[in-house]
Every structure is written in C-alpha cells, then in structure tokens.
Design a protein around this motif. Structure first.
Motif, mmCIF file in Angstrom:
data_model
loop_
_atom_site.group_PDB
_atom_site.id
_atom_site.type_symbol
_atom_site.label_atom_id
_atom_site.label_comp_id
_atom_site.label_asym_id
_atom_site.label_seq_id
_atom_site.Cartn_x
_atom_site.Cartn_y
_atom_site.Cartn_z
ATOM 1 N N ASP A 15 0.825 -1.170 -0.139
ATOM 2 C CA ASP A 15 -0.127 0.043 0.052
ATOM 3 C C ASP A 15 0.631 1.209 0.211
ATOM 4 N N ASP A 16 1.946 1.144 0.738
ATOM 5 C CA ASP A 16 2.787 2.382 0.932
ATOM 6 C C ASP A 16 3.487 2.693 -0.467
ATOM 7 N N MET A 17 4.156 1.762 -0.949
ATOM 8 C CA MET A 17 4.739 1.591 -2.344
ATOM 9 C C MET A 17 3.620 2.218 -3.461
ATOM 10 N N MET A 18 2.503 1.774 -3.677
ATOM 11 C CA MET A 18 1.405 2.261 -4.377
ATOM 12 C C MET A 18 1.205 3.740 -4.236
ATOM 13 N N ARG A 19 0.935 4.000 -2.873
ATOM 14 C CA ARG A 19 0.808 5.673 -2.784
ATOM 15 C C ARG A 19 2.053 6.401 -3.160
ATOM 16 N N PHE A 20 2.922 5.815 -2.918
ATOM 17 C CA PHE A 20 4.434 6.630 -3.296
ATOM 18 C C PHE A 20 4.453 6.680 -4.830
ATOM 19 N N LEU A 21 4.212 5.694 -5.379
ATOM 20 C CA LEU A 21 4.508 5.477 -6.937
ATOM 21 C C LEU A 21 3.373 6.275 -7.744
ATOM 22 N N SER A 22 2.110 6.345 -7.379
ATOM 23 C CA SER A 22 1.168 7.211 -8.036
ATOM 24 C C SER A 22 0.721 8.526 -7.292
ATOM 25 N N SER A 23 1.634 9.135 -6.480
ATOM 26 C CA SER A 23 1.546 10.301 -5.991
ATOM 27 C C SER A 23 2.181 11.243 -6.883
ATOM 28 N N PRO A 24 1.307 12.365 -6.914
ATOM 29 C CA PRO A 24 1.693 13.409 -7.878
ATOM 30 C C PRO A 24 2.858 14.335 -7.349
ATOM 31 N N HIS A 25 3.174 14.173 -6.452
ATOM 32 C CA HIS A 25 4.133 14.971 -5.447
ATOM 33 C C HIS A 25 5.490 14.373 -5.782
ATOM 34 N N SER A 26 6.345 15.167 -5.883
ATOM 35 C CA SER A 26 7.690 14.401 -6.272
ATOM 36 C C SER A 26 8.500 14.214 -5.138
ATOM 37 N N GLN A 27 8.055 14.756 -4.064
ATOM 38 C CA GLN A 27 8.657 14.493 -2.516
ATOM 39 C C GLN A 27 8.373 13.302 -2.070
ATOM 40 N N CYS A 28 9.450 12.382 -1.622
ATOM 41 C CA CYS A 28 9.365 11.211 -0.807
ATOM 42 C C CYS A 28 8.723 11.340 0.610
ATOM 43 N N PRO A 29 7.622 10.802 0.962
ATOM 44 C CA PRO A 29 7.102 10.927 2.269
ATOM 45 C C PRO A 29 7.911 10.313 3.176
#
Length: 61
Positions: A32-46
């Motif tokens: 789930d974290d990986m999908m949120r990270f890859l699909s995020s429109p922001h270029s900053q890593c959470p």
C-alpha cells in the motif's frame, strides 16, 4: 555547472549494495505504501529522513 543532487542522495535510507553494485532505498514499505508513493503527483518522498552523521556528536556536547 553543478550536478543536481536528488533527495535520495542525502537520505538516511539510501545505501550502496555491494552485491547488486548499485544504490538502493532501504525503507521497508508494504504494498500500500509503495502504491501511494508511486502514484503520488508530488515528487517528494514521504519517507525522506536526512542523513546527519554529526547528530550524535551534537547530543554529546
């Protein structure tokens, strides 16, 4: 011209793997974290955490 440094280059989770001969992210993410990270429109890593090798020294003073 100076080379642009990515956020990963100064992250505490970024390390060099000798066996793979490449740099990798050592952050333990679930699917789930990986999908949120890859699909995020922001270029900053959470999960970004700055690597500060002098943090312990400052605490000792």
């Amino acid at each position: 011209m100076a080379e642009k440094v990515s956020q990963c280059d100064i992250c505490a989770y970024y390390y060099y793997d000798d066996e793979e001969d490449m740099y990798m992210c050592n952050m333990n993410m679930d699917e789930d974290d990986m999908m949120r990270f890859l699909s995020s429109p922001h270029s900053q890593c959470p999960f970004f955490h700055i690597y500060d090798e002098y943090k312990i020294v400052r605490k000792q003073n």
